[in-house]
Design a protein around this motif. Structure first.
Motif, PDB file in Angstrom:
ATOM      1  N   LEU A  49       0.847  -1.398   0.122  1.00  0.00           N
ATOM      2  CA  LEU A  49      -0.054  -0.068  -0.031  1.00  0.00           C
ATOM      3  C   LEU A  49       0.861   1.273  -0.135  1.00  0.00           C
ATOM      4  N   ALA A  50       2.137   1.479   0.843  1.00  0.00           N
ATOM      5  CA  ALA A  50       2.855   2.268   0.817  1.00  0.00           C
ATOM      6  C   ALA A  50       3.220   2.701  -0.750  1.00  0.00           C
ATOM      7  N   ALA A  51       3.492   1.606  -1.291  1.00  0.00           N
ATOM      8  CA  ALA A  51       4.151   1.431  -2.691  1.00  0.00           C
ATOM      9  C   ALA A  51       3.259   2.212  -3.591  1.00  0.00           C
ATOM     10  N   ALA A  52       1.791   1.755  -3.493  1.00  0.00           N
ATOM     11  CA  ALA A  52       0.747   2.318  -4.124  1.00  0.00           C
ATOM     12  C   ALA A  52       0.782   3.990  -4.108  1.00  0.00           C
ATOM     13  N   GLY A  53       1.015   4.517  -2.838  1.00  0.00           N
ATOM     14  CA  GLY A  53       1.073   5.798  -2.565  1.00  0.00           C
ATOM     15  C   GLY A  53       2.029   6.600  -3.365  1.00  0.00           C
ATOM     16  N   GLU A  54       3.236   5.779  -3.345  1.00  0.00           N
ATOM     17  CA  GLU A  54       4.320   6.387  -4.111  1.00  0.00           C
ATOM     18  C   GLU A  54       4.115   6.517  -5.581  1.00  0.00           C
ATOM     19  N   VAL A  55       3.298   5.643  -6.033  1.00  0.00           N
ATOM     20  CA  VAL A  55       3.014   5.175  -7.651  1.00  0.00           C
ATOM     21  C   VAL A  55       1.953   6.644  -7.793  1.00  0.00           C
ATOM     22  N   LEU A  56       1.089   6.775  -6.713  1.00  0.00           N
ATOM     23  CA  LEU A  56       0.349   7.785  -7.047  1.00  0.00           C
ATOM     24  C   LEU A  56       0.808   9.246  -7.253  1.00  0.00           C
ATOM     25  N   ARG A  57       1.727   9.528  -6.301  1.00  0.00           N
ATOM     26  CA  ARG A  57       2.678  10.792  -6.206  1.00  0.00           C
ATOM     27  C   ARG A  57       3.481  10.846  -7.522  1.00  0.00           C
ATOM     28  N   GLU A  58       4.111   9.806  -7.882  1.00  0.00           N
ATOM     29  CA  GLU A  58       4.973   9.747  -8.992  1.00  0.00           C
ATOM     30  C   GLU A  58       4.001  10.122 -10.389  1.00  0.00           C
ATOM     31  N   ASN A  59       2.766   9.870 -10.484  1.00  0.00           N
ATOM     32  CA  ASN A  59       2.203  10.068 -11.626  1.00  0.00           C
ATOM     33  C   ASN A  59       0.801  11.128 -11.543  1.00  0.00           C
ATOM     34  N   LYS A  60       0.949  11.963 -10.412  1.00  0.00           N
ATOM     35  CA  LYS A  60      -0.280  12.594  -9.841  1.00  0.00           C
ATOM     36  C   LYS A  60      -0.659  13.482 -10.960  1.00  0.00           C
ATOM     37  N   ARG A  61       0.265  14.442 -11.638  1.00  0.00           N
ATOM     38  CA  ARG A  61      -0.089  14.923 -12.973  1.00  0.00           C
ATOM     39  C   ARG A  61      -0.859  14.280 -14.080  1.00  0.00           C
ATOM     40  N   THR A  62      -0.530  12.968 -14.295  1.00  0.00           N
ATOM     41  CA  THR A  62      -0.883  12.315 -15.386  1.00  0.00           C
ATOM     42  C   THR A  62      -2.653  11.821 -14.998  1.00  0.00           C
ATOM     43  N   TYR A  63      -2.468  11.446 -13.813  1.00  0.00           N
ATOM     44  CA  TYR A  63      -3.883  10.933 -13.217  1.00  0.00           C
ATOM     45  C   TYR A  63      -4.880  12.158 -12.812  1.00  0.00           C
ATOM     46  N   ALA A  64      -4.231  13.285 -12.591  1.00  0.00           N
ATOM     47  CA  ALA A  64      -5.363  14.533 -12.563  1.00  0.00           C
ATOM     48  C   ALA A  64      -5.770  14.853 -13.719  1.00  0.00           C
ATOM     49  N   GLU A  65      -5.134  14.927 -14.820  1.00  0.00           N
ATOM     50  CA  GLU A  65      -5.434  15.253 -16.282  1.00  0.00           C
ATOM     51  C   GLU A  65      -6.715  14.144 -16.779  1.00  0.00           C
ATOM     52  N   THR A  66      -6.496  13.187 -16.219  1.00  0.00           N
ATOM     53  CA  THR A  66      -7.534  11.909 -16.677  1.00  0.00           C
ATOM     54  C   THR A  66      -8.722  12.335 -15.903  1.00  0.00           C
ATOM     55  N   MET A 163      -9.432   2.499 -15.118  1.00  0.00           N
ATOM     56  CA  MET A 163      -8.531   1.674 -15.464  1.00  0.00           C
ATOM     57  C   MET A 163      -7.111   2.351 -14.867  1.00  0.00           C
ATOM     58  N   ALA A 164      -7.070   3.547 -14.628  1.00  0.00           N
ATOM     59  CA  ALA A 164      -5.750   4.220 -14.046  1.00  0.00           C
ATOM     60  C   ALA A 164      -5.588   3.574 -12.636  1.00  0.00           C
ATOM     61  N   ILE A 165      -6.781   3.563 -11.816  1.00  0.00           N
ATOM     62  CA  ILE A 165      -6.701   2.918 -10.505  1.00  0.00           C
ATOM     63  C   ILE A 165      -6.333   1.731 -10.373  1.00  0.00           C
ATOM     64  N   ARG A 170      -1.391  -2.515  -9.828  1.00  0.00           N
ATOM     65  CA  ARG A 170      -0.691  -3.356 -10.401  1.00  0.00           C
ATOM     66  C   ARG A 170       0.851  -2.718 -10.459  1.00  0.00           C
ATOM     67  N   GLU A 171       1.053  -1.439 -10.735  1.00  0.00           N
ATOM     68  CA  GLU A 171       2.516  -0.807 -10.591  1.00  0.00           C
ATOM     69  C   GLU A 171       3.101  -0.903  -9.357  1.00  0.00           C
ATOM     70  N   ALA A 172       2.302  -0.903  -8.251  1.00  0.00           N
ATOM     71  CA  ALA A 172       2.773  -1.009  -6.828  1.00  0.00           C
ATOM     72  C   ALA A 172       3.193  -2.365  -6.438  1.00  0.00           C
ATOM     73  N   GLY A 173       2.833  -3.438  -7.383  1.00  0.00           N
ATOM     74  CA  GLY A 173       3.201  -4.831  -7.084  1.00  0.00           C
ATOM     75  C   GLY A 173       2.244  -5.882  -6.428  1.00  0.00           C
ATOM     76  N   VAL A 178      -5.914  -9.068  -7.131  1.00  0.00           N
ATOM     77  CA  VAL A 178      -6.613  -8.326  -5.922  1.00  0.00           C
ATOM     78  C   VAL A 178      -7.115  -7.039  -6.139  1.00  0.00           C
ATOM     79  N   PHE A 179      -6.872  -6.320  -7.201  1.00  0.00           N
ATOM     80  CA  PHE A 179      -7.985  -5.290  -7.375  1.00  0.00           C
ATOM     81  C   PHE A 179      -8.230  -5.315  -8.780  1.00  0.00           C
ATOM     82  N   GLN A 180      -9.362  -5.318  -9.471  1.00  0.00           N
ATOM     83  CA  GLN A 180      -9.665  -5.222 -10.728  1.00  0.00           C
ATOM     84  C   GLN A 180     -10.960  -4.277 -11.016  1.00  0.00           C
ATOM     85  N   SER A 181     -10.928  -3.438 -12.113  1.00  0.00           N
ATOM     86  CA  SER A 181     -11.774  -2.652 -12.623  1.00  0.00           C
ATOM     87  C   SER A 181     -12.755  -3.345 -13.659  1.00  0.00           C
ATOM     88  N   LEU A 182     -14.173  -3.148 -13.390  1.00  0.00           N
ATOM     89  CA  LEU A 182     -15.006  -3.868 -14.147  1.00  0.00           C
ATOM     90  C   LEU A 182     -15.590  -2.609 -15.001  1.00  0.00           C
TER      91      LEU A 182
END
Length: 453
Positions: A49-66, A163-165, A170-173, A178-182
């Motif tokens: 989960l900590a790794a997921a937080g890092e993925v969010l921070r590293e890509n925050k502009r991309t996710y925000a634009e989506t 799909m980004a979530i 997935r990127e966090a490992g 464990v988490f899927q979008s339908l």
């Protein structure tokens, strides 16, 4: 699923919906993933989960634009939303182990008794478009870390966010499944919830959607958490800091284009300060910048869809026809896109739409109350019970009145907000159950008593 940019009305992208066979495969993956995931040590789940937080921070502009492209949230607010999701991940990465620690109980000599907290299984999350990342993460961060697996049915106008979530986890490992979008329509939700492979559900959305999920879940004896609508009162008492109340009130009503369950919607003002507040509130609301949501200077972007704008304007028109007075705004802007200006109405007739219904957009209804008792009566005069805000320089007075308001959250001298550290949820027509903090992680666990002689 066609994506319509609400700032232009133009189709910008399309996503193919998942087929019934794809849904079946996803349910099988979730069920299989749970059997391994539930056995992972909590500390390992916290690290992911900590790794997921890092993925969010590293890509925050991309996710925000989506987010901004799909539902019109101003880009600065979208970036802040991604950062809040990372904060939520940090919170549970640090505290989940403590929250899930087994609890001992008094027992006879020679025996030990404790409660242990075990995950339930695959949980279906039916989520809305207005906070398309935060609504999901405030479910997923605690629930996945408790050992559950998640199946996300997101709103149909934010499939890119959905799909980004999934990509974040997935990127966090996180292991597959464990988490899927339908990407599915709402008419498939009942069948998924009825499936034996799904053990619980959480929904944030409208009252009718909540009732439908609760009905199906009840029929199959499955746990649910519902966070539904709100018509939050914002009470300004005679001893309030009027300037602060007006400034924060303008933000509380118009943030995210006013499209928030916990937005301040009914402003109930003591008659002694009514005109002073209304003047300063009108000035603060009128100073907000309405414009291109990709512009960093924009305060209020478009409504998420044209049909939502039309429904909101219908509520305003019906209320004005009933006798309400427009102070500012009140008409869709004459420009491309689904833009509705920050609007203030006064002299609100009882039972008109802005009085009796939830207004999901930048429309504030302002009332005068002769005293604090009348203000509390008006605050409680609603079928909803999500949040409330009280403004007074007397903190003891604020706390005393907070206990008289029938909501799940009351903030004194602050706008209503969700915070990973404290429970969040409503009463009455605003739903049941709690998200966030220790209360949130406990919603989807089996509180198992283990007695050993």
């Amino acid at each position: 699923m066609d994506i319509i940019d609400p700032s232009t009305g133009e189709r910008i992208e399309s996503y193919a919906e998942h087929t019934q066979s794809a849904v079946e495969e996803a349910l099988d993956r979730a069920n299989e993933a749970f059997e391994e995931w539930r056995l992972r040590p909590v500390r390992e789940r916290e690290e992911l989960l900590a790794a997921a937080g890092e993925v969010l921070r590293e890509n925050k502009r991309t996710y925000a634009e989506t987010m901004t492209r799909e539902m019109g949230k101003p880009i600065s607010q979208a970036i802040a939303e991604v950062e809040k999701c990372a904060w939520g991940c940090d919170h549970y990465a640090e505290h989940a182990s403590a929250y899930l620690e087994s609890e001992g109980h008094p027992s006879p000599p020679g025996a030990s008794v404790e409660t242990v907290y075990e995950p339930l299984g695959p949980v279906l999350a039916v989520m809305p478009w207005n906070f398309p990342f935060w609504q999901v993460f405030r479910f997923a961060a605690p629930s996945l870390t408790a050992g559950n697996v998640g199946l996300l049915k997101h709103a149909s106008n934010v499939p890119g966010c959905s799909m980004a979530i999934e990509e974040v986890f997935r990127e966090a490992g996180y292991p597959e499944g464990v988490f899927q979008s339908l990407l599915i329509s709402s008419d498939l939700v009942d069948g998924i919830l009825a499936d034996d492979r799904v053990r619980a559900a959480t929904l944030t959305g409208s009252g009718p959607a909540g009732r439908a999920v609760a009905s199906t879940a009840g029929e199959h004896l499955k746990k649910t958490v519902l966070e539904l609508g709100g018509s939050d009162p914002f009470i300004v008492l005679d001893d309030a800091d009027i300037s602060a109340a007006a400034e924060v009130g303008a933000q509380a009503r118009n943030q995210n284009g006013g499209q928030s369950c916990i937005a301040a919607k009914r402003f109930i003002v003591h008659t002694d300060v009514y005109h002073a507040f209304l003047d300063q509130f009108t000035e603060a609301v009128s100073s907000l910048t309405v414009g291109d949501p990709m512009d960093e200077e924009t305060d209020v972007g478009p409504q998420a869809r044209q049909d939502l704008l039309e429904a909101l304007h219908g509520q305003v028109e019906a209320s004005v026809e009933a006798g309400a007075r427009v102070v500012t705004g009140g008409e869709p802007l004459d420009r491309q896109g689904a833009y509705y200006p920050p609007t203030i109405l006064t002299e609100i007739p009882e039972g008109c739409p802005v009085d009796a219904e939830e207004t999901f957009g930048p429309v504030a209804a302002v009332y005068a109350a002769p005293d604090e008792n009348a203000a509390i009566v008006k605050a409680n005069d609603t079928e909803f019970g999500l949040g409330a805000s009280i403004w007074t320089e007397d903190r003891e007075r604020g706390e005393r009145l907070a206990r008289q308001i029938d909501t799940g959250n009351v903030y004194v001298n602050q706008l209503v907000k969700s915070d990973p550290r404290v429970p969040f949820g409503g009463v009455k027509e605003s739903g049941y159950g709690r998200e966030l903090s220790n209360a949130g992680i406990m919603e989807f666990v089996n509180r198992k008593t283990v007695w050993v002689e």
